[in-house]
Design an enzyme around this catalytic site. Structure first.
Site, short mmCIF file in Angstrom:
data_model
loop_
_atom_site.label_atom_id
_atom_site.label_comp_id
_atom_site.label_asym_id
_atom_site.label_seq_id
_atom_site.Cartn_x
_atom_site.Cartn_y
_atom_site.Cartn_z
N SER A 107 -73.66 65.82 0.38
CA SER A 107 -73.11 66.25 1.67
C SER A 107 -72.15 67.42 1.44
CB SER A 107 -72.40 65.10 2.38
OG SER A 107 -71.52 64.43 1.49
N GLU A 144 -78.33 53.74 4.53
CA GLU A 144 -77.80 54.66 5.55
C GLU A 144 -78.54 54.51 6.87
OE1 GLU A 144 -77.24 58.69 4.20
OE2 GLU A 144 -76.72 59.40 6.22
O1 KIV Z 1 -74.12 62.80 0.31
C1 KIV Z 1 -73.46 61.89 0.82
O2 KIV Z 1 -72.32 62.07 1.26
C2 KIV Z 1 -74.07 60.56 0.91
C3 KIV Z 1 -73.39 59.56 1.77
C4 KIV Z 1 -73.65 59.84 3.20
C5 KIV Z 1 -73.78 58.18 1.40
O3 KIV Z 1 -75.08 60.34 0.33
#
Ligand code: KIV
Length: 273
Positions: A54, A191
């Site tokens: 993310s 998720e």
């Molecule tokens: O990349 C991320 O932040 C994640 C979370 C949403 C679990 O995989």
């Protein structure tokens, strides 16, 4: 003369997470992408820090998690590791560094462990990543799985809606979760799936299940730090609890600074040499 040695803080391990599940103690996990934030999270007592891909969205400004590279993930992760004494640090294998080739998956994981000093890696998928999971584990690297909404597959699904709402997808998810556990994953992120399905997975598996939009009966929760602090404002799914409105606080402080500079209120007598 006696010297005081710095107090050693016991590190959270994958075994500790397993123990927490057995004891029914919930696991608190958040994302972080840099030294300063990671140090704050660690001092506040977070159990697990995820250097999530993310970062592609919240740190680099891309519209998906796909563009972030392995080098960029290692850069983010190494800062996080330097800020952490206690929390377990898990790093996402970014898109294109593990899919379809277990040797490349192992090489990518080794770079994350060696160059960033991470404790574990996370990767998205079920049956299709088992060979990679197996190869990475054989090198002694702990692996966390990620099922349900898997943002790296956005172009396949075309939408970020709730996953596994139909019985066929739900039973595939349960099967994938068991396969990941049996392959040796130490935990799984679920998720954006129905809470009832997540409960079934968490109660049916031995390993810790961490939810994001998966209800309260799982073994722990994870949120993206920038979303829960209100630094990002445009992303507002139902599962997100905002603990702060930092975007307004930051902009307020910056506006005050601009005004102080323009009016020559800053720096004052005491703020100069
Ligand atoms: O990349 C991320 O932040 C994640 C979370 C949403 C679990 O995989």
């Amino acid at each position: 003369m006696s010297t005081v040695s710095p107090q050693r803080i016991p590190k959270v391990t994958t075994h500790k997470l397993q123990e927490m599940k057995f004891k029914g103690e919930k696991i608190a996990m958040l994302t972080a992408y840099d030294f300063s934030m990671a140090r704050l999270l660690d001092r506040a007592g977070i159990d697990v820090i995820l250097v999530g891909d993310s970062a592609s969205n919240v740190m680099a400004g891309y519209t998906s998690t796909l563009p972030i590279t392995l080098n960029e993930m290692i850069y983010h992760a190494s800062g996080v590791v330097r800020g952490v004494q206690r929390a377990l640090v898990i790093v996402d294998l970014p898109f294109g560094t593990y899919q379809g080739n277990s040797k490349i998956a192992l090489q990518s994981s080794i770079r994350i462990m060696k160059e960033a000093g991470a404790d574990a890696v996370k990767m998205e998928g079920g049956r299709e990543i088992l060979e990679s999971v197996d190869r990475i584990l054989s090198a002694g690297i702990p692996v966390m799985g990620h099922l349900g909404l898997t943002p790296q597959s956005i172009n396949k699904f075309g939408t970020y809606v709730v996953r596994a709402t139909d019985p066929q997808e739900a039973s595939k998810l349960i099967e994938d979760a068991h396969l990941l556990q049996n392959a040796g994953c130490f935990g799984i992120v679920l998720e954006k799936i129905p809470a009832k399905l997540a409960t079934e997975v968490a109660t049916g598996l031995r390993i810790p299940i961490i939810g994001i939009g998966a209800g309260s009966a799982v073994d722990g929760q994870v949120l993206v730090l920038h979303d829960m602090l209100g630094i990002t404002t445009e992303f507002s799914p139902r599962f997100l609890r905002r603990y702060h409105n930092l975007s307004e606080e930051i902009m307020g402080s910056v506006k005050s600074y601009i005004s102080d500079v323009k009016s020559v209120d800053f720096p004052n007598e005491k703020e100069q040499y």
